[in-house]
Write a protein that holds these residues in place. Structure first.
Motif, PDB file in Angstrom:
ATOM      1  N   ALA A 158       0.133  10.647  -0.041  1.00  0.00           N
ATOM      2  CA  ALA A 158       0.084  11.355   1.244  1.00  0.00           C
ATOM      3  C   ALA A 158       1.284  11.047   2.126  1.00  0.00           C
ATOM      4  O   ALA A 158       1.739  11.904   2.874  1.00  0.00           O
ATOM      5  CB  ALA A 158      -1.205  11.019   1.989  1.00  0.00           C
ATOM      6  N   TYR A 159       1.808   9.812   2.039  1.00  0.00           N
ATOM      7  CA  TYR A 159       2.829   9.380   2.999  1.00  0.00           C
ATOM      8  C   TYR A 159       4.115   8.856   2.369  1.00  0.00           C
ATOM      9  O   TYR A 159       5.040   8.489   3.100  1.00  0.00           O
ATOM     10  CB  TYR A 159       2.241   8.305   3.917  1.00  0.00           C
ATOM     11  N   GLY A 160       4.187   8.780   1.060  1.00  0.00           N
ATOM     12  CA  GLY A 160       5.425   8.355   0.417  1.00  0.00           C
ATOM     13  C   GLY A 160       5.721   6.875   0.530  1.00  0.00           C
ATOM     14  O   GLY A 160       6.872   6.453   0.444  1.00  0.00           O
ATOM     15  N   LEU A 161       4.693   6.038   0.718  1.00  0.00           N
ATOM     16  CA  LEU A 161       4.847   4.588   0.719  1.00  0.00           C
ATOM     17  C   LEU A 161       4.220   4.076  -0.576  1.00  0.00           C
ATOM     18  O   LEU A 161       3.008   3.840  -0.644  1.00  0.00           O
ATOM     19  CB  LEU A 161       4.166   3.965   1.942  1.00  0.00           C
ATOM     20  N   CYS A 162       5.041   3.926  -1.610  1.00  0.00           N
ATOM     21  CA  CYS A 162       4.544   3.670  -2.965  1.00  0.00           C
ATOM     22  C   CYS A 162       4.838   2.234  -3.377  1.00  0.00           C
ATOM     23  O   CYS A 162       5.917   1.931  -3.914  1.00  0.00           O
ATOM     24  CB  CYS A 162       5.166   4.658  -3.955  1.00  0.00           C
ATOM     25  N   LEU A 163       3.883   1.351  -3.123  1.00  0.00           N
ATOM     26  CA  LEU A 163       4.061  -0.068  -3.418  1.00  0.00           C
ATOM     27  C   LEU A 163       3.847  -0.395  -4.883  1.00  0.00           C
ATOM     28  O   LEU A 163       4.208  -1.478  -5.332  1.00  0.00           O
ATOM     29  CB  LEU A 163       3.105  -0.891  -2.542  1.00  0.00           C
ATOM     30  N   GLY A 164       3.240   0.520  -5.635  1.00  0.00           N
ATOM     31  CA  GLY A 164       3.114   0.308  -7.074  1.00  0.00           C
ATOM     32  C   GLY A 164       1.701   0.293  -7.605  1.00  0.00           C
ATOM     33  O   GLY A 164       1.483   0.375  -8.804  1.00  0.00           O
ATOM     34  N   GLY A 165       0.710   0.174  -6.729  1.00  0.00           N
ATOM     35  CA  GLY A 165      -0.673   0.168  -7.188  1.00  0.00           C
ATOM     36  C   GLY A 165      -1.547  -0.687  -6.300  1.00  0.00           C
ATOM     37  O   GLY A 165      -1.087  -1.252  -5.287  1.00  0.00           O
ATOM     38  N   LYS A 166      -2.804  -0.833  -6.696  1.00  0.00           N
ATOM     39  CA  LYS A 166      -3.766  -1.575  -5.883  1.00  0.00           C
ATOM     40  C   LYS A 166      -3.360  -3.032  -5.711  1.00  0.00           C
ATOM     41  O   LYS A 166      -3.427  -3.584  -4.600  1.00  0.00           O
ATOM     42  CB  LYS A 166      -5.151  -1.494  -6.519  1.00  0.00           C
ATOM     43  N   ASP A 167      -2.960  -3.689  -6.805  1.00  0.00           N
ATOM     44  CA  ASP A 167      -2.612  -5.110  -6.721  1.00  0.00           C
ATOM     45  C   ASP A 167      -1.442  -5.334  -5.778  1.00  0.00           C
ATOM     46  O   ASP A 167      -1.446  -6.277  -4.982  1.00  0.00           O
ATOM     47  CB  ASP A 167      -2.283  -5.657  -8.106  1.00  0.00           C
ATOM     48  N   GLN A 168      -0.448  -4.471  -5.867  1.00  0.00           N
ATOM     49  CA  GLN A 168       0.724  -4.618  -5.012  1.00  0.00           C
ATOM     50  C   GLN A 168       0.378  -4.366  -3.541  1.00  0.00           C
ATOM     51  O   GLN A 168       0.914  -5.034  -2.649  1.00  0.00           O
ATOM     52  CB  GLN A 168       1.830  -3.660  -5.468  1.00  0.00           C
ATOM     53  N   LEU A 169      -0.516  -3.408  -3.298  1.00  0.00           N
ATOM     54  CA  LEU A 169      -0.949  -3.171  -1.916  1.00  0.00           C
ATOM     55  C   LEU A 169      -1.738  -4.369  -1.398  1.00  0.00           C
ATOM     56  O   LEU A 169      -1.560  -4.792  -0.247  1.00  0.00           O
ATOM     57  CB  LEU A 169      -1.805  -1.906  -1.832  1.00  0.00           C
ATOM     58  N   ASP A 170      -2.593  -4.937  -2.254  1.00  0.00           N
ATOM     59  CA  ASP A 170      -3.350  -6.127  -1.852  1.00  0.00           C
ATOM     60  C   ASP A 170      -2.407  -7.280  -1.511  1.00  0.00           C
ATOM     61  O   ASP A 170      -2.637  -8.025  -0.546  1.00  0.00           O
ATOM     62  CB  ASP A 170      -4.313  -6.538  -2.963  1.00  0.00           C
ATOM     63  N   GLU A 171      -1.342  -7.448  -2.319  1.00  0.00           N
ATOM     64  CA  GLU A 171      -0.370  -8.497  -2.042  1.00  0.00           C
ATOM     65  C   GLU A 171       0.308  -8.262  -0.692  1.00  0.00           C
ATOM     66  O   GLU A 171       0.537  -9.206   0.071  1.00  0.00           O
ATOM     67  CB  GLU A 171       0.692  -8.533  -3.145  1.00  0.00           C
TER      68      GLU A 171
END
Length: 340
Positions: free
Chosen positions: A234-247
């Motif tokens: 939706a916003y183009g902030l692609c951290l790589g997946g759930k684990d990376q967002l959690d980190e």
């Protein structure tokens, strides 16, 4: 109403922003930060305003429904429905809770694909399991829950009362023209008539709708997209997946911890300095900071974490410029030429 919907950069889709406000709320940020964007800004408590609802009830609900009814045959490709405040916890944390960033970064193509997009990615509160309208006892933390269960058959007479209703809070979303017009205009009139005649209070009637918008526009009782998918697709902030967002959120938590500790340390230093200045040497000694280098340590930790957060966010935004990466993180098919 300002404009008929302006095409967002990089797309041929027109877009319009609907805002619910009161007379006291400042919405100058819209014109200042989003020049050229078509708007429909309704003033809930001013019947002399150019755009106003037929009745000031239900908070934003009356205004959203009024816009849908009055503009059903003259819609932009994408319509955003939002509150008047620019900075709020209702907005996305990773964009500084800034409505401007939410609006600028929102992908029209995702809205066209999904039909309905909750503008808030965070699951707290609202997901994955929030309203339980079949419970007959009242919940002081969810005052609307009991009344939602009581009112369901009035609002949705053809639909069984779900056991659970869940989506991210807070009644801000985007809709495609196709999704809006898949629902007869008369149904929006029906919903607004219910709102106008129900004895339920202004506040609670508005809260009831916070967790039924997704049901209206998707037919699903639970709409909780994965947070990393929301931020990326939706916003183009692609951290790589759930684990990376959690980190990433873990680092945010650490930064908040060190900020809190630094504030506490500075308060202690001030008390000690004030005591010395007032001539209370004994008290100053008692309040003496044992480790004079600890503040430097805290500042260095904060700088390091902030640097790492900025590095990861900048890399994620660069990844988000690639439509293939967005599709992969969202788990949807993509081929060359598909765009975002």
């Amino acid at each position: 109403m300002s404009g008929n919907g302006i095409a967002a950069a990089g797309t041929n889709h027109t877009r319009l922003l609907v805002i619910s406000r009161t007379k006291e709320e400042d919405v100058s940020w819209v014109e200042n930060e989003l020049p050229g964007l078509g708007t429909a800004i309704y003033v809930a408590d001013d019947q002399n305003a150019t755009l106003h609802p037929p009745k000031n009830k239900g908070h934003e609900v009356m205004i959203y429904l009024t816009y849908l009814i009055d503009n059903y045959d003259n819609l932009s490709d994408v319509t955003l429905f939002m509150h008047a405040h620019r900075f709020s916890g209702h907005n996305n944390e990773l964009f500084g809770h800034d409505a401007v960033q939410t609006i600028k970064r929102l992908s029209n193509r995702r809205v066209i694909r999904e039909g309905y997009v909750n503008l808030r990615c965070s699951w707290t509160p609202g997901c994955p399991d929030w309203m339980h309208p079949r419970l007959m006892e009242e919940d002081i933390m969810k005052q609307e829950q009991f009344l939602l269960g009581q009112s369901w058959s009035e609002i949705f007479p053809l639909n069984e009362l779900p056991e659970v209703l869940a989506q991210p809070c807070c009644a801000q979303f985007a809709l495609s023209k196709e999704r809006i017009q898949s629902i007869p205009r008369a149904r929006f009139v029906f919903y607004r008539d219910w709102l106008m005649r129900t004895p339920i209070s202004d506040y609670i009637s508005g809260r009831i709708w916070e967790y039924v918008w997704h049901f209206v526009f998707t037919g699903q009782n639970i709409v909780c997209p994965a947070m990393h998918v929301c931020y990326c697709d939706a916003y183009g902030l692609c951290l790589g997946g759930k684990d990376q967002l959690d980190e990433y959120f873990g680092l945010l938590g650490q930064r908040q911890k060190y900020k809190k500790e630094l504030r506490s340390w500075d308060e202690k230093l001030k008390v000690a300095d004030d005591a010395t200045a007032a001539g209370f040497a004994d008290e100053a000694v008692q309040l003496e900071i044992q480790d004079p280098h600890h503040r430097t340590f805290l500042t260095q930790k904060l700088d390091a974490i902030t640097g790492e957060l900025d590095k990861r966010k900048n890399a994620a935004l660069i990844k988000g410029e690639d439509p293939r990466i967005r599709a992969e993180e969202a788990g949807r098919d993509w081929k060359l030429g598909d765009g975002f």
